[in-house]
Design a protein around this motif. Sequence first.
Motif, mmCIF file in Angstrom:
data_model
loop_
_atom_site.group_PDB
_atom_site.id
_atom_site.type_symbol
_atom_site.label_atom_id
_atom_site.label_comp_id
_atom_site.label_asym_id
_atom_site.label_seq_id
_atom_site.Cartn_x
_atom_site.Cartn_y
_atom_site.Cartn_z
ATOM 1 N N ARG A 229 0.837 -1.191 0.000
ATOM 2 C CA ARG A 229 0.000 0.000 0.000
ATOM 3 C C ARG A 229 0.871 1.241 0.000
ATOM 4 O O ARG A 229 1.963 1.251 0.558
ATOM 5 C CB ARG A 229 -0.891 -0.009 1.243
ATOM 6 N N ASN A 230 0.355 2.264 -0.609
ATOM 7 C CA ASN A 230 1.097 3.511 -0.747
ATOM 8 C C ASN A 230 0.210 4.639 -0.238
ATOM 9 O O ASN A 230 -0.913 4.809 -0.689
ATOM 10 C CB ASN A 230 1.420 3.700 -2.235
ATOM 11 N N LEU A 232 0.228 8.654 0.154
ATOM 12 C CA LEU A 232 0.899 9.936 -0.059
ATOM 13 C C LEU A 232 0.355 10.890 0.996
ATOM 14 O O LEU A 232 -0.834 11.206 1.006
ATOM 15 C CB LEU A 232 0.590 10.444 -1.462
ATOM 16 N N GLN A 263 -3.236 3.214 11.350
ATOM 17 C CA GLN A 263 -3.622 2.152 12.266
ATOM 18 C C GLN A 263 -3.928 0.896 11.479
ATOM 19 O O GLN A 263 -4.487 0.961 10.378
ATOM 20 C CB GLN A 263 -4.846 2.566 13.080
ATOM 21 N N GLN A 275 -5.680 -3.967 7.787
ATOM 22 C CA GLN A 275 -5.155 -3.059 6.777
ATOM 23 C C GLN A 275 -4.638 -1.815 7.460
ATOM 24 O O GLN A 275 -5.200 -1.371 8.455
ATOM 25 C CB GLN A 275 -6.267 -2.654 5.809
ATOM 26 N N VAL A 277 -4.569 1.813 7.700
ATOM 27 C CA VAL A 277 -5.445 2.897 7.275
ATOM 28 C C VAL A 277 -4.939 4.187 7.897
ATOM 29 O O VAL A 277 -4.609 4.229 9.082
ATOM 30 C CB VAL A 277 -6.893 2.635 7.725
ATOM 31 N N ARG A 278 -4.890 5.204 7.083
ATOM 32 C CA ARG A 278 -4.508 6.510 7.603
ATOM 33 C C ARG A 278 -5.647 7.037 8.460
ATOM 34 O O ARG A 278 -6.784 7.095 8.003
ATOM 35 C CB ARG A 278 -4.261 7.458 6.438
ATOM 36 N N THR A 279 -5.373 7.418 9.680
ATOM 37 C CA THR A 279 -6.462 7.896 10.530
ATOM 38 C C THR A 279 -6.255 9.357 10.926
ATOM 39 O O THR A 279 -6.638 10.234 10.176
ATOM 40 C CB THR A 279 -6.665 6.994 11.748
#
Lengths: 689, 793
Positions: A229-230, A232, A263, A275, A277-279
């Motif tokens: 996963r990327n 940005l 997280q 997964q 995940v940007r939180t």
Amino acid sequence: MGEFVVHRVRFFDYMPSAIRAMAFNGSTQRLAVARGDGAVEIFNFADNYFQEKVIPGRSDRAIEALCWVRGRLFSAGLSGEIIEYDLEKLRPRYSVEAYGGPIWTISSNSQETLLGVGCEDGTVKMFEILEERIQFQRNLDRQKGRIISLSWHPSGAQIAAGMIDMIRIFDAETGHATHRLLVERGVGTTRNTEVVVWSVAFLSNDTVISGDSAGKVQIWDAVTGTLIRNHLITKWDVLGLAVSQDESSVIAGTSEGTVVQFQALASTMGQENNQWVRTRTFKNHTHDVRALVHTDTAVVSGGMDTQLVVRPLLDKVEKNTQESALRKILFPHKSLVCCARKAGLLLFQFPDHLELWRLGESSAKGQAGDRLPVMKNPEKLIQLQNKGEDHICCSAVSPCGSWVAFSTVSSVRLYKLQLSNGNISIKKVSKLPKELHSVHQLCFSSDSSRLFASSAQASVVVASLDQLQCKHLHTAFSAFLSFPGSSQPIHLLSASENGNWLAAANTDGQIHVFNLHKLKLHCTLPVYSSCPTAIAIHPTTGHLLSAHADQQIFEFSLKLKEYTAWSRSLQREGLHPLWLQRDTPITHIAFNRNKPAHVFLHDAFMFCIIDQSLPLPQARKKLYNQMDLKTISPQKRMQESHAFKICKMFQHLLSIHLLDDSSLVVVERPLADIVSQLPPPVRQKKFAT
Amino acid sequence: MVEHGDVRVVHKGGSKINFREPALSTDSRFLLCASGESVKVFSTATEECLHALQGHTDLITGVLLRPSNHLQAYSCSLDGTVRLWDFTDGILIRTYSIGYPIYELFQLVAVHLPQCGEQLVEAKELSAVLSNISSNPAASAFGREVRIFRCLEVYFFKNFFLKKDNQKGGKNTFTCITCHPTEDCIASGHEDGKIRLWRNFNHRKEYTYSTLHWHHSAVSSLRFTPEGTNLLSGGVESVLVQWRYNQESQRDFLPRLGGAITHISVSPDGALFCTSHSDNKITIIQSCVKVSAVIQGLVKGDRIRTDLMIEPRSKALVLNGKPGHLQFYSLQRDKLLYNLDIVQQEYIHESGLEQFEVVMAAFDASGSWLATVEERKQKAPELELNLKLWAFDDQKQSFVLNTTISAPHEGRITALCFPHVSDGQTTMLVSTSRDGHFKAWQLAAPGFIKFYLILKGPSWSCDFLGAYHSLVPECCCFSADSSLLAVGFQEVVTVWTPASWELLTTLSQPPGAVRDLCFGRLSCSKYLLGATTSRLLCCWNLLTCSLEWVTSMDVSLLLADPLSENMAAFCFEAGSTDLFVFKPGEPRPLFSHKALCSGRVTHAVFVPREVMLESCDEASQWLNCSHLYFLTQSMDLLTFITKAEEDKLTASSKQLVVSDDVAMTPFHLLLGKHRDQLENPQAESRLSVEPIRQPSSSAGINELLQMPAHVLPSASFLCSMFVQSLLISKEEEMESEKEEEDSDGEMESRISRPEHMPSGESGCAAPALTKEEVRELRRLKKLDHSWMKGLLD
């Protein structure tokens, strides 16, 4: 509260240094912070984030990384050396040359047997950690290009290294590279510039997380070497990564001053595959976030804007408690200002020099709140430049203003000053007793006849100064008061006004009182769990007042060798909740000779006079009631007033001193002045501009 | 409503289509949207309204596809019922009566209702859910999202938990919420323009969220695409933003949608998005790149400055539309015809900016002239006024600007009036203004203004300037034959003759200024009615120049029906508006309706009917020639409908279903004939069968035939019933219940038996049904019926 003539000093150009690296020791709850000037500070997170120890910097020491190994602290920097610090003597214990050029990163495996360092020449060097030293063990396969970041797999079998344009994964046993993960460059014009992997994290489930200069946080599978996963997250660099203990959360610091949390979450309830995940996004900095630590309950970040920010994760702590409050640590928890009470001089301590100022004068009289015209401007008398690479760790000026002493980790210097009608002469005292070579704290007696110094051997050195024979200055070593039972450095010294007592406190929380006539230990105070932040002996009653990092205050009678009645009642009734919620420690205690019941205290945001004759404030009453008291009738005022009289007029206080002519010296350092000296932050497009 | 018999106030035409989120059918061909008291089915391809599902008796508050059958939809209404429709054919299948107004249709309802037979129990459970939520301001937003999740309760509680936590913090109050279709993720929109994606909320404390920020003001709608790969958001910026799920830094925009987005809905196959806008518009978007269709309803801004008018040629309703425009709206077809740009200046979207507004408009009797007044008020003394006159161009079939008169008056224009010349050309316009004058404008013949400027056609210029004791004229009115002009100068009504501009007489009824003036029509043309600010309605007899009668009422609007002598007066009384319809010559009002709506009614219009109604009922007789439409303070366009009319409408809608079960689109009208010819054999067979069945007037057979074939139960099931109905005539009651049974029984039969059974099988299955079985079946139906009856009561 009384009225004072206040010298509002704003000419102390104190400039904290940028934070370069941090390391957190979870077992002892100590955070080590490396600054740009090479200083290392130790914060005790268990004790209200108190700055326990400061290891002074050195001009040629540029620390790039810090690492705790079982309570031992290692640092590595661009000088190419690995340094282990002596946390009791507050100086480097030894340094080992790695012979690989500048070192960018240092990391120990979780078994704490090996120390890996990444060098400029492309080698990862392994050092074996022995009891007293470290020993070079081997080199891993040499790569082209520098090793910027390192992370061990928790099993210790693999190590991931962030480099230019790629991440290498090494087998720690064989030393061979097993994977080469190519990191994509940025898009557009940045395509031609190489991407630097500033930070990597190797997780136990064979996931590698990297942060790079193209602003990406990438999640890789280390088994197959593929990108999963990327994310940005910024247009600029991702400078640091930190992983929580349970590997469920990762934080990334960026050049924009933001900290982004990722997280590992199950996409649906009950499923296993987590997964990333940007939180959340935290924005507490204006400049680069260079160093990050993810504790169990908080995100700790520091960077170019010199602030250490502790941002509690609200899902991990109880809401609306002191623990859930954001903390910014801006100033050292130790006074950098020393005041000659009788002469009206101020000594400012900088890392590489001292400045001695004479306060301004005003003859005008005015009402409370008036601004008096300055008749004589404050004047910088002397700037004492320190010779050598080592930075100044402590300094003192005698109350009469005729002696100035300062110390580095290697030497102590003492100067005799003569001020007569504008002529200033300064003489260095050449022969100092050999016991005075490395001290942590300096203090003069009130009659300026003695110099007290806390030495590295956990003891206090008392030196007598000969006032009369100015031509043949000499100091005599007279006593060596050893501290029983602890080897921790003594960080506080306070002599009584009458010259009978000397109180000394160390970072273990022990406070000892010495009888200066007999040169013997007089008594030891009961050890309180929190570290003392300021101590002082009352000039008339002979009570010892101590303030602690958890904001408690104690008063101890030296004659009776027990806590005073006031102290007991304070403990019984408890301090006001608002008092306990303050987040900067009391750094100085002083007394007013004219009003013996008054105690002066200050922290960075307030200045308080405790009137011991008045009743203590009730928890439900207002603590900051000065404004209210002004408006109500005198009778009611008597009922409403309580012991704590707090003034918040001066902000970002570095020091408050009471001169002998009953005027106050308030040394402020407005935050805006510090911010204005910082380099400009990275440019960001703002909406509607 | 008891005393006004069978006349009812309804939403009919011009109602809000953006009131609730529309529903897109599974095949993306139809769009269902709540519009007043009916659900309109639009074709997504042609923007045409195919039909309206009528049956509810109050405002519809929600439309939802039925999850188990994609050809059916639920609707709920303030009348306390939930109805199940077959929306392709427009048939009402079932009615659930809940018993109290429903404000929002949740999927929860739809899930529960069909599962068990006893609706009343269900209804109670529903109410419990509702009362939980309604304490929460954003409740209606999240309640409807819960469908995907297995443990409904958990999510409800969690949702509550989050709300309570976060609504403290200033501007981040929730505005909308949606759930990811497959993953545990809730997206919420906030007042400050941020979108938060909440995750991990099934743990009590360790919920976490990430923030997306593009909108600069409140996010008004959020929706995930059916696969959950994208998140759509919209707000006042009128930009549809598409966020990639898990790649939130990538987003697509569809800008310039023309109005603040209020709802977003996505078709179940994800092919179409549809956005509702604040200007009563629905935009259909093909996969976030292209606007494929725009369904425009009656544009209602925050306020309407012009009166409601009827354009005499097209009988369209004319009022303020988009800023600076007049909209022409066909009430018959319930469709916006076109917008006429009056101001002809670009509208700048900026709050607080004073811009030109159309404040007044008037048509002449033949519809060949339109007069508009636009004004811009920067400060009180700097009022900018333009009077524009528009001529109807037969070639363009639109109004063309003829004359612009800038600053026609020094003060604000208070009234604008054309004389009612039934024959020939109108050549006069009267305007009154606060500057104390009224002006008559005359259509002048083409002529020279300067030696080089030759006017192409006739233009308007000032003909007469009248004043009366420097009083301010408030209103003016021409008599029916245009021989008299009445101008109200505060307390004094002056009557002028337009032929010579002579002041004929003055009428006065102090105290209180005259607010409204109206001449009687037809047989009552000798009367002049005036409403004053001192709560009086006066009627003067122009022959005697004396006061005929006075009654005390606070008239907010006085209106004359152009086709009859009836007049309507809207009176404001104790917070609500009453309506009185009366003839000036008769003492007793024809019709009165107390508490029509709350607030003042300031806009109303009589719309001539296309076909005259022949109702002899006294109370509804006044509706024979015209409809009366009025606009409430909450900008709802309401009208009156008689019982007979309503019956006719519902009957006609059923008729429509029988006559063609294919959606009627203009496209179909073109191609349909061709297709009919291709399918000739079937069509012929259908035609040949029908006449045979016609004589047998059994209700059961009729019902059978009216049902479209694909919703009927299998032939084997119907066969015995059919035969029975032909043979037996002793059970009379069966026919009465037939109607309900057919619609009701359809569901069960559908579940129990395969739908399309080959005809051969049905033939052999039919004899298998013994008499006992038939009896058993009937017994079951009777049971059903009694239960149903209890429900309906």
